[in-house]
Design an enzyme around this catalytic site. Sequence first.
Site: not given
Length: 551
Positions: A244, A305, A388
């Site tokens: 993504w 994650d 991130n």
Amino acid sequence: MRNAPAVLAAMLCAALVGPFVARADVTFDRLLRAPSEPQNWLTYSGSYASQRHSSLREIKPSNAGNLELKWVFQAQSLESFEATPLVVDGVMYVTEAPDTAVALDPATGRIFWRYQHNPAASARPCCGRVNRGLAILGQRLYMATIDAKLIALDATTGQPVWQKQIADPAVGYAMTLAPLIVKNKVIVGVAGGEYGIRGFIAAFDAATGDEAWRFYTIPAPGEPGSETWKEGGDAWQHGGASVWLTGSYDPELNLTYWGIGNPGPDWNPTQRPGDNLYSDSVVALDPDTGKLKWHFQFTPNDDYDYDSVQVPVLVDLPTTSVTSGKLMLWANRNGFFYVLDRTNGEFVRGNPFIKVNWASGLDERGRPIETPQPTGAVTFPGVQGGTNWYSPSYSPSTQLFYVSAWENYGSVFRAQGVEYAPGLQFVGGLPGSPLTGAANLPRIRGPINSWTEALGNGAVIAIDPRTGAQRWRFPTTDVSTSGILTTASDVLFTASRDGYFYALDARDGKQLWRTTLGGVGANGPMTYAVGGTQYVAVASGNGLFVFGLRR
């Protein structure tokens, strides 16, 4: 079918302002040479190397204190503004969430046209109805949508030329990235790892939208890597590994590089024993065929994650261990900074850049030496990671790599059994905060900032890729969701969740200028020039703010 109201609006707008819109014609050769056109910003990361660096020099450390607001674009959306604009020959193209493309005058903010795609009601992106931007080739723009469509638009009028359904949004597939153009292909990846999808990257003919190739990020039984999904069953079919964020491209090697997300279920690895390739990896693909050339996995059998969708940054920096000097720099969500040889994926070095206790280090191949924490203990970094999706930067001037980091941020991880059901979340647990009653997933801050340093703090960190050592850090009270931009004059721009926009000296991290914009900064700042005047654009809250020097 075309979205009739949106087409009508685009045609009407084009009829009114069309004479003022330049006719874009961006060839692949221009994209290859994007750094030589610093007045423009032709790709999501500024160039195929994804350095988010500009050779513009009008704004410099000696005059950055004279920056002032020139204009503001207010999006007609309350979703997070995560898009990086393109600027092409005097026109700015930007997306507002979830899936609206807008053409603007980059000197004044005047709107030329607006195309709104209304996503299907079945669209269910896990982590926000966001859109990170557009790609351009020839006279067309390309937009990926949260209901997993790829749409080509006429860059002059905003009218759709074609659209293709890439995957089924009802079972969790979405797209939230800006596409990447390589030669005559539009390359995209799918989000949806929290819904048990099987991730993939796919390329489409830019002229027709026909699919050219598809690379699944989880190998099927019998394919190389399938042995890393053990015990048979259908774990691989619902293993996530989504894509993504926009990849990078090396034209000399003819390789395109993409970061791959976490395996599913996210927090219960016992349901998917094995390393779970190609989750939490970077893959190098042949852009003509989609064939895998090499891969490197950062976090095997990920418990936390720590998906590796971060943008691959490509640099040419001679080292004693890599004779080619063709490196890939990667600040990973798992808290380690990596240097890889991008010709073959070999590990060069790795160092933690924030507090890490899930692993004691990396072995000679770059594989983590894991140190799982006891049940109920705090694991560092927390679920949002040491960094991130927010874009890093590399400056050839300083030869430093810059990353927005979350320091001293941890989570308490608890696994739970979960059964796959189409269209439902498939996460296998939920991370908790180390502080009772505090939030641990502050992806979007509320109107009242309850974040404290007890939960962690933010920082911009400058790393020397030749050694892995930190050269300087600029601390912030709140954590950051902003990317970073550097310029040839050694100015670094970044924003923060508490509403500030900063100019720092890229050489030493000293603050040159700061202003408050009142909203969360969550995109990658970019810069461009019109009529010889340099501008810097950053999103804050629901607006795009554009600055230049006081005249």
